[in-house]
Design a protein around this motif. Structure first.
Motif, PDB file in Angstrom:
ATOM      1  N   GLN A 161       0.831  -1.199   0.000  1.00  0.00           N
ATOM      2  CA  GLN A 161       0.000   0.000   0.000  1.00  0.00           C
ATOM      3  C   GLN A 161       0.867   1.250   0.000  1.00  0.00           C
ATOM      4  OE1 GLN A 161      -3.518   0.082   2.469  1.00  0.00           O
ATOM      5  NE2 GLN A 161      -3.112   2.187   3.072  1.00  0.00           N
TER       6      GLN A 161
ATOM      7  N   ASP B 115       0.279   5.465   0.347  1.00  0.00           N
ATOM      8  CA  ASP B 115      -0.660   6.514   0.714  1.00  0.00           C
ATOM      9  C   ASP B 115      -0.143   7.870   0.259  1.00  0.00           C
ATOM     10  OD1 ASP B 115      -2.155   4.588   2.174  1.00  0.00           O
ATOM     11  OD2 ASP B 115      -0.874   4.885   3.920  1.00  0.00           O
TER      12      ASP B 115
ATOM     13  N   ALA C 209      -5.096   5.883  -1.307  1.00  0.00           N
ATOM     14  CA  ALA C 209      -4.181   4.764  -1.085  1.00  0.00           C
ATOM     15  C   ALA C 209      -4.244   3.819  -2.273  1.00  0.00           C
ATOM     16  CB  ALA C 209      -4.552   4.021   0.193  1.00  0.00           C
ATOM     17  N   TRP C 210      -3.084   3.571  -2.890  1.00  0.00           N
ATOM     18  CA  TRP C 210      -2.981   2.500  -3.876  1.00  0.00           C
ATOM     19  C   TRP C 210      -2.743   1.227  -3.083  1.00  0.00           C
ATOM     20  CZ3 TRP C 210      -4.429   1.912  -8.621  1.00  0.00           C
ATOM     21  CH2 TRP C 210      -4.437   2.991  -9.512  1.00  0.00           C
ATOM     22  N   GLN C 211      -3.589   0.230  -3.264  1.00  0.00           N
ATOM     23  CA  GLN C 211      -3.474  -1.035  -2.551  1.00  0.00           C
ATOM     24  C   GLN C 211      -3.249  -2.161  -3.551  1.00  0.00           C
ATOM     25  OE1 GLN C 211      -7.253  -1.203  -0.535  1.00  0.00           O
ATOM     26  NE2 GLN C 211      -6.631   0.303   0.999  1.00  0.00           N
TER      27      GLN C 211
ATOM     28  N   CYS D  80      -3.820  -5.712  -4.185  1.00  0.00           N
ATOM     29  CA  CYS D  80      -4.709  -6.751  -3.655  1.00  0.00           C
ATOM     30  C   CYS D  80      -4.221  -8.151  -4.000  1.00  0.00           C
ATOM     31  CB  CYS D  80      -6.120  -6.540  -4.190  1.00  0.00           C
ATOM     32  SG  CYS D  80      -6.758  -4.910  -3.742  1.00  0.00           S
TER      33      CYS D  80
ATOM     34  N   TYR E  67      -4.536  -4.090  -8.555  1.00  0.00           N
ATOM     35  CA  TYR E  67      -4.325  -2.936  -7.680  1.00  0.00           C
ATOM     36  C   TYR E  67      -5.610  -2.105  -7.677  1.00  0.00           C
ATOM     37  CZ  TYR E  67       0.777  -3.558  -8.284  1.00  0.00           C
ATOM     38  OH  TYR E  67       2.054  -4.036  -8.305  1.00  0.00           O
TER      39      TYR E  67
END
Length: 189
Positions: free
Chosen positions: A93, A95, A114-116, A118, A123
């Motif tokens: 992640q 932010d 936030a780029w997460q 997964c 993403y």
């Protein structure tokens, strides 16, 4: 009316750029990758098919846990922001805060996103306040270096530039980290 925009991101196997295409196959953006040029951005996003198109965003990847990216076009200087990796132990992640223009439903504001990551191939960009998925990326296949990016929120071209450069920054950072791990494993064995 659905405001979602879709792009196909492609990176040639030995290329030092990303091509970002509309679903029709027409070029939307071109992103240079600079590997060893001091004081030059690691990524430079052009609004067009090649490096001669106007620069609309750029980013500096660091060996630490953050990325600096700037968005701007024309004569205005870029607005620089810092994207931090949420945990030193995983790259899952990133932010960041950014000033966003108004949408149909919200006024202009400073928002946290936030780029997460997964999974290894998916993403999503999440609005930290609402939890809404603002954008998502799905990698094409196991051996693909590209995939499809969808932006779900309509806030104008500067917002799209921010989504594209922030995503390409963490995607390239992950690819760089993967290459380093392979090099270390090759040296060990």
């Amino acid at each position: 009316m659905n405001a979602a925009r879709q792009f196909h991101i492609d990176k040639p196997s030995f290329g030092r750029h990303y091509s970002i295409l509309w679903p029709t196959g027409q070029p939307a953006f071109y992103c240079d990758i600079s590997k060893f040029t001091p004081n030059k951005p690691s990524l430079t996003l052009h609004a067009g098919a090649d490096p001669s198109a106007p620069v609309v965003a750029s980013s500096f990847l660091s060996s630490g846990h953050h990325v600096r990216f700037g968005v701007g076009s024309g004569n205005a200087p870029p607005r620089w922001e810092t994207m931090q990796r949420a945990s030193a132990w995983s790259g899952g992640q990133y932010d960041f805060q950014v000033d966003v223009p108004p949408s149909r439903w919200e006024p202009a504001a400073r928002k946290t996103y936030a780029w997460q990551q997964c999974s290894s191939s998916f993403y999503k960009l999440v609005d930290a306040m609402t939890g809404n998925v603002v954008a998502s990326f799905n990698r094409g296949g196991m051996f693909s270096q590209g995939g499809d990016l969808q932006i779900n929120e309509e806030r104008g071209p500067m917002f799209d530039f921010m989504v594209v450069i922030s995503f390409l920054s963490i995607y390239e950072e992950a690819a760089k980290s993967k290459r380093k791990k392979k090099a270390v494993m090759g040296a060990v064995f």
